[in-house]
Design a protein around this motif. Structure first.
Motif, short mmCIF file in Angstrom:
data_model
loop_
_atom_site.label_atom_id
_atom_site.label_comp_id
_atom_site.label_asym_id
_atom_site.label_seq_id
_atom_site.Cartn_x
_atom_site.Cartn_y
_atom_site.Cartn_z
N GLN A 8 34.88 49.17 37.25
CA GLN A 8 36.43 49.31 37.05
C GLN A 8 36.84 50.19 38.15
O GLN A 8 38.05 50.09 38.76
N ARG A 9 36.01 51.26 38.32
CA ARG A 9 36.24 52.33 39.27
C ARG A 9 36.38 51.59 40.84
O ARG A 9 37.19 52.05 41.80
N ASN A 11 36.82 48.67 41.47
CA ASN A 11 38.16 47.56 41.52
C ASN A 11 39.34 48.61 41.97
O ASN A 11 40.30 48.12 42.84
N ARG A 12 39.49 49.68 41.34
CA ARG A 12 40.79 50.46 41.66
C ARG A 12 40.50 50.66 43.11
O ARG A 12 41.66 50.84 43.72
N ASP A 15 41.52 47.85 45.16
CA ASP A 15 43.15 47.66 45.09
C ASP A 15 43.70 48.57 45.89
O ASP A 15 44.75 48.36 46.79
N LEU A 37 42.65 58.31 44.10
CA LEU A 37 41.82 58.00 42.88
C LEU A 37 41.48 59.32 42.02
O LEU A 37 40.45 59.35 41.45
N ASP A 132 40.06 41.64 38.82
CA ASP A 132 39.10 42.40 38.73
C ASP A 132 37.89 41.29 38.05
O ASP A 132 38.01 40.31 37.82
N GLN A 169 48.74 44.21 38.26
CA GLN A 169 47.40 43.41 38.30
C GLN A 169 47.53 42.22 37.68
O GLN A 169 47.67 42.29 36.56
#
Length: 216
Positions: A8-9, A11-12, A15, A37, A132, A169
């Protein structure tokens, strides 16, 4: 070329880099990524970029401040069939403006009619890229083109694989309506379940996922 799934991190981070490149036409610095971030150490950002590079999502040139390049720029040349339906590939769309989904597609793609055989209304179908790896356990990877049939959330049965907008998203999630709440469940353990009121504007259910297309 296939890529390893992102956390998840990660992917952030990907993005943010993608959006920064689209907005500024140049890659962000380590400091800019860290600020976005909430990572105070540039070494922490460096390690995060290393993971993205090892997994095949970015490439970098050593000893340069702005040297990030995405390896998966939009590739829509999958071929055309003269009699095949042409579906829009939707662009990034905020969840509170779902009416914009078809306004400015990134391209179109002709698909075999057999892919639409389970659609109630083939004219309601479109394509969108999975944002994601939250459904990686079911075979859906970030960047896959999802074949989606638009429909209202209350037309979906529980445990339907749905395409949703979470803010801006586009993601695939298992849909369930229970206790007057909409639950959007990932299949990958390190992604969190999202729960919303049906009137919440932070999410929008586009419809059900009929299949996916992937380039290798």
């Amino acid at each position: 070329m296939s890529k390893d799934p992102l956390t998840q991190r990660q992917n952030r981070a990907y993005d943010f880099i993608e959006q920064y490149l689209n907005r500024h036409r140049k890659p962000p610095t380590l400091q800019e990524i860290g600020d976005a971030l909430g990572i105070s150490s540039t070494n922490g950002v460096y390690k995060l970029l290393q993971k993205l590079e090892q997994k095949g999502w970015i490439e970098r040139e050593k000893h340069k401040a702005r040297s990030i390049r995405l390896t998966d720029q939009d590739q829509t040349a999958l071929g055309r069939d003269g009699g095949a339906p042409s579906l829009p590939i939707v662009s990034r769309t905020p969840s509170d403006h779902p009416d914009r989904l078809r306004e400015r597609p990134t391209g179109t793609l002709s698909v075999d009619r057999q892919l639409l055989r389970n659609a109630r209304d083939p004219n309601a179908c479109l394509l969108g890229r999975a944002g994601d790896d939250g459904m990686n356990e079911t075979g859906i990877q970030k960047g896959d083109l999802l074949l989606i049939e638009e429909m209202e959330w209350d037309d979906l049965g529980n445990r339907t694989l749905a395409a949703v907008l979470l803010q801006d998203q586009l993601l695939a999630r298992e849909f369930e309506f229970a206790n007057r709440k909409i639950h959007l469940r990932p299949a990958t353990p390190h992604y969190a379940e999202e729960t919303f009121s049906p009137t919440d504007s932070d999410y929008y259910v586009i419809g059900r996922v009929l299949g996916l297309l992937r380039t290798l």
